[in-house]
Design a protein around this motif. Structure first.
Motif, mmCIF file in Angstrom:
data_model
loop_
_atom_site.group_PDB
_atom_site.id
_atom_site.type_symbol
_atom_site.label_atom_id
_atom_site.label_comp_id
_atom_site.label_asym_id
_atom_site.label_seq_id
_atom_site.Cartn_x
_atom_site.Cartn_y
_atom_site.Cartn_z
ATOM 1 N N ILE A 38 -83.362 -74.510 -39.135
ATOM 2 C CA ILE A 38 -83.995 -75.218 -38.022
ATOM 3 C C ILE A 38 -84.173 -76.684 -38.359
ATOM 4 C CG2 ILE A 38 -86.122 -75.437 -36.681
ATOM 5 C CD1 ILE A 38 -84.590 -73.119 -35.751
ATOM 6 N N ASP A 39 -84.595 -76.978 -39.594
ATOM 7 C CA ASP A 39 -84.783 -78.369 -40.021
ATOM 8 C C ASP A 39 -83.474 -79.142 -39.945
ATOM 9 O OD1 ASP A 39 -87.438 -77.852 -40.495
ATOM 10 O OD2 ASP A 39 -87.184 -77.516 -42.652
ATOM 11 N N VAL A 40 -82.398 -78.529 -40.411
ATOM 12 C CA VAL A 40 -81.086 -79.188 -40.364
ATOM 13 C C VAL A 40 -80.658 -79.399 -38.916
ATOM 14 C CG1 VAL A 40 -78.623 -78.932 -40.906
ATOM 15 C CG2 VAL A 40 -80.355 -78.291 -42.598
ATOM 16 N N LEU A 41 -80.891 -78.383 -38.085
ATOM 17 C CA LEU A 41 -80.520 -78.483 -36.670
ATOM 18 C C LEU A 41 -81.198 -79.673 -36.012
ATOM 19 C CD1 LEU A 41 -79.042 -77.001 -34.252
ATOM 20 C CD2 LEU A 41 -81.261 -75.981 -33.758
ATOM 21 N N PHE A 42 -82.508 -79.820 -36.243
ATOM 22 C CA PHE A 42 -83.238 -80.908 -35.606
ATOM 23 C C PHE A 42 -82.920 -82.272 -36.202
ATOM 24 C CE2 PHE A 42 -86.166 -77.616 -33.856
ATOM 25 C CZ PHE A 42 -86.082 -78.021 -32.531
ATOM 26 N N ASP A 43 -82.302 -82.290 -37.383
ATOM 27 C CA ASP A 43 -81.832 -83.564 -37.949
ATOM 28 C C ASP A 43 -80.643 -84.101 -37.163
ATOM 29 O OD1 ASP A 43 -83.711 -83.797 -39.929
ATOM 30 O OD2 ASP A 43 -82.473 -82.873 -41.493
ATOM 31 N N HIS A 44 -79.957 -83.219 -36.458
ATOM 32 C CA HIS A 44 -78.720 -83.613 -35.775
ATOM 33 C C HIS A 44 -78.751 -83.399 -34.272
ATOM 34 C CE1 HIS A 44 -76.662 -84.186 -39.618
ATOM 35 N NE2 HIS A 44 -77.260 -83.075 -40.017
ATOM 36 N N ASN A 71 -84.045 -66.315 -30.684
ATOM 37 C CA ASN A 71 -83.013 -66.177 -31.710
ATOM 38 C C ASN A 71 -83.354 -65.060 -32.692
ATOM 39 O OD1 ASN A 71 -81.348 -68.759 -31.099
ATOM 40 N ND2 ASN A 71 -83.457 -69.434 -31.135
ATOM 41 N N CYS A 72 -82.330 -64.395 -33.134
ATOM 42 C CA CYS A 72 -82.541 -63.226 -34.000
ATOM 43 C C CYS A 72 -82.658 -63.577 -35.466
ATOM 44 C CB CYS A 72 -81.383 -62.238 -33.830
ATOM 45 S SG CYS A 72 -79.822 -62.798 -34.567
ATOM 46 N N CYS A 73 -81.906 -64.583 -35.905
ATOM 47 C CA CYS A 73 -81.605 -64.652 -37.337
ATOM 48 C C CYS A 73 -81.702 -66.057 -37.916
ATOM 49 C CB CYS A 73 -80.208 -64.106 -37.587
ATOM 50 S SG CYS A 73 -79.833 -62.579 -36.695
ATOM 51 N N LYS A 74 -82.584 -66.843 -37.382
ATOM 52 C CA LYS A 74 -82.680 -68.222 -37.865
ATOM 53 C C LYS A 74 -83.585 -68.287 -39.095
ATOM 54 C CE LYS A 74 -86.521 -69.582 -34.809
ATOM 55 N NZ LYS A 74 -86.770 -68.292 -34.155
ATOM 56 N N MET A 75 -83.310 -69.290 -39.949
ATOM 57 C CA MET A 75 -84.139 -69.566 -41.104
ATOM 58 C C MET A 75 -84.809 -70.921 -40.911
ATOM 59 S SD MET A 75 -81.765 -68.320 -44.313
ATOM 60 C CE MET A 75 -80.465 -69.502 -43.920
ATOM 61 N N PRO A 76 -86.028 -71.122 -41.426
ATOM 62 C CA PRO A 76 -86.717 -72.422 -41.269
ATOM 63 C C PRO A 76 -85.878 -73.594 -41.746
ATOM 64 C CG PRO A 76 -88.231 -70.776 -42.088
ATOM 65 C CD PRO A 76 -86.886 -70.126 -42.093
ATOM 66 N N SER A 77 -85.158 -73.430 -42.854
ATOM 67 C CA SER A 77 -84.342 -74.529 -43.372
ATOM 68 C C SER A 77 -83.216 -74.879 -42.407
ATOM 69 C CB SER A 77 -83.758 -74.165 -44.738
ATOM 70 O OG SER A 77 -82.957 -72.995 -44.646
ATOM 71 N N ILE A 98 -74.636 -70.910 -33.757
ATOM 72 C CA ILE A 98 -74.436 -72.026 -34.680
ATOM 73 C C ILE A 98 -75.411 -72.019 -35.843
ATOM 74 C CG2 ILE A 98 -73.377 -73.548 -32.973
ATOM 75 C CD1 ILE A 98 -76.095 -74.946 -32.678
ATOM 76 N N MET A 99 -76.441 -71.136 -35.831
ATOM 77 C CA MET A 99 -77.406 -71.221 -36.926
ATOM 78 C C MET A 99 -77.905 -69.872 -37.436
ATOM 79 S SD MET A 99 -80.861 -72.585 -35.049
ATOM 80 C CE MET A 99 -81.856 -71.490 -34.052
ATOM 81 N N ALA A 100 -77.398 -68.757 -36.946
ATOM 82 C CA ALA A 100 -77.829 -67.460 -37.458
ATOM 83 C C ALA A 100 -77.369 -67.297 -38.901
ATOM 84 C CB ALA A 100 -77.263 -66.342 -36.600
ATOM 85 N N GLU A 101 -78.243 -66.759 -39.741
ATOM 86 C CA GLU A 101 -77.901 -66.625 -41.155
ATOM 87 C C GLU A 101 -76.794 -65.610 -41.390
ATOM 88 O OE1 GLU A 101 -81.041 -64.996 -43.569
ATOM 89 O OE2 GLU A 101 -82.032 -64.149 -41.820
ATOM 90 N N ASN A 102 -76.557 -64.721 -40.434
ATOM 91 C CA ASN A 102 -75.476 -63.733 -40.595
ATOM 92 C C ASN A 102 -74.231 -64.087 -39.787
ATOM 93 O OD1 ASN A 102 -76.380 -63.265 -38.025
ATOM 94 N ND2 ASN A 102 -76.692 -61.052 -38.274
ATOM 95 N N ALA A 103 -74.197 -65.294 -39.207
ATOM 96 C CA ALA A 103 -73.079 -65.666 -38.327
ATOM 97 C C ALA A 103 -71.746 -65.681 -39.065
ATOM 98 C CB ALA A 103 -73.336 -67.036 -37.694
ATOM 99 N N ASN A 104 -71.774 -66.059 -40.343
ATOM 100 C CA ASN A 104 -70.504 -66.105 -41.084
ATOM 101 C C ASN A 104 -69.857 -64.729 -41.158
ATOM 102 O OD1 ASN A 104 -72.627 -65.251 -42.792
ATOM 103 N ND2 ASN A 104 -71.414 -65.707 -44.613
ATOM 104 N N ARG A 105 -70.682 -63.678 -41.226
ATOM 105 C CA ARG A 105 -70.158 -62.327 -41.366
ATOM 106 C C ARG A 105 -69.828 -61.692 -40.010
ATOM 107 N NH1 ARG A 105 -74.266 -60.449 -43.161
ATOM 108 N NH2 ARG A 105 -75.021 -59.019 -41.560
ATOM 109 N N VAL A 106 -70.777 -61.771 -39.076
ATOM 110 C CA VAL A 106 -70.609 -61.026 -37.818
ATOM 111 C C VAL A 106 -69.847 -61.804 -36.752
ATOM 112 C CG1 VAL A 106 -72.751 -59.779 -38.258
ATOM 113 C CG2 VAL A 106 -72.789 -61.787 -36.762
ATOM 114 N N LEU A 107 -69.692 -63.119 -36.953
ATOM 115 C CA LEU A 107 -69.041 -63.930 -35.920
ATOM 116 C C LEU A 107 -67.858 -64.731 -36.462
ATOM 117 C CD1 LEU A 107 -68.980 -64.979 -33.017
ATOM 118 C CD2 LEU A 107 -70.622 -66.740 -33.695
ATOM 119 N N TYR A 108 -68.079 -65.489 -37.541
ATOM 120 C CA TYR A 108 -67.033 -66.400 -37.998
ATOM 121 C C TYR A 108 -65.864 -65.679 -38.665
ATOM 122 C CZ TYR A 108 -70.722 -69.822 -37.129
ATOM 123 O OH TYR A 108 -71.717 -70.577 -36.552
#
Length: 246
Positions: free
Chosen positions: A119-125, A111-117, A226-236
């Motif tokens: 990842i934590d949320v992802l593994f919660d779900h 993954n290119c753009c994930k943040m540790p926080s 679903i979790m890249a920090e720039n996804a809102n800009r470049v994808l969504y």
């Protein structure tokens, strides 16, 4: 769910699917199901021709028949954190080519753009359980290199379910050419491999041009959608613009 929402609202639906959710939509559209209830569909990290996927992790599960072994052991629910499935997956993680210390990258690419926080949320779900039969079905399509209904492994069983000795195929060329589609895929994705998407796009080559939007991000892997920090800009943002198109 589709029927319920359509009936309750009296409106066509906007469909946004990721990963397996894209395969469900593509299979339905290829049989012209749900089409009349769909205004447009966005498919992120589209899964189609699984025989082309390059994920070593996923291919190891397939080639060693791990899902089938779980099914034969009477495990009807494939729970990634469950005892039986966990023991089976331990056999995958000892292989030299697979680093299960980073299972996200091992499964879907770096993954290119994930943040540790994040990842934590992802593994919660995740990862959520599914039926073991579903994993067996996906494994069958990887080995066969096609998109087909579940193979019961017995001609009589298939006849009982389908009226024919082999499972019916889903043909992507039968997707209606005027349904608005948004496809986003990544160059580092090992589940929705570039070769997978190119084969899908070849099947959609006759799609109405202004009804097909393709977004390619060469640095995106499977979970970046679903979790890249720039996804809102470049994808969504492009995705929302597509959905708002009259």
């Amino acid at each position: 769910m589709y029927d319920y929402i359509h009936i309750q609202t009296g409106q066509k639906l906007y469909y946004v699917g990721n990963s397996l959710g894209t395969l469900l939509a593509l299979a339905a559209f290829s049989q012209e199901k749900l089409v009349n209830m769909t205004k447009s569909a966005a498919l992120l990290g589209p899964i189609a021709y699984l025989g082309q996927l390059s994920s070593v992790f996923a291919r190891t599960i397939v080639t060693t028949f791990l899902a089938e072994k779980a099914y034969w052991l009477g495990v009807s629910e494939f729970i990634p954190e469950g005892l039986v499935v966990g023991k089976i997956l331990e056999g995958v993680c000892v292989l030299s080519l697979i680093d299960c210390n980073n299972v996200i990258s091992a499964l879907g690419g770096p993954n290119c753009c994930k943040m540790p926080s994040t990842i934590d949320v992802l593994f919660d779900h995740t990862f959520q359980s599914t039926s073991t039969k579903n994993i067996v079905h996906l494994s069958q399509m990887v080995r066969a290199g096609n998109i087909a209904e579940y193979d019961y492994g017995d001609e009589n069983e298939n006849m009982a379910h389908y009226g024919q000795p082999t499972p019916p195929m889903y043909y992507m060329t039968r997707i209606p050419k005027d349904i608005p589609l948004f496809l986003a895929y990544g160059g580092k994705d090992t589940l929705s491999d570039v070769n997978v998407v190119q084969l899908l796009l070849e099947n959609l080559k006759d799609h109405v041009k202004d009804k097909l939007v393709v977004q390619y991000r060469d640095y995106y892997a499977h979970f970046d959608f679903i979790m890249a920090e720039n996804a809102n800009r470049v994808l969504y943002d492009p995705l929302l613009a597509f959905l708002m198109t009259p």
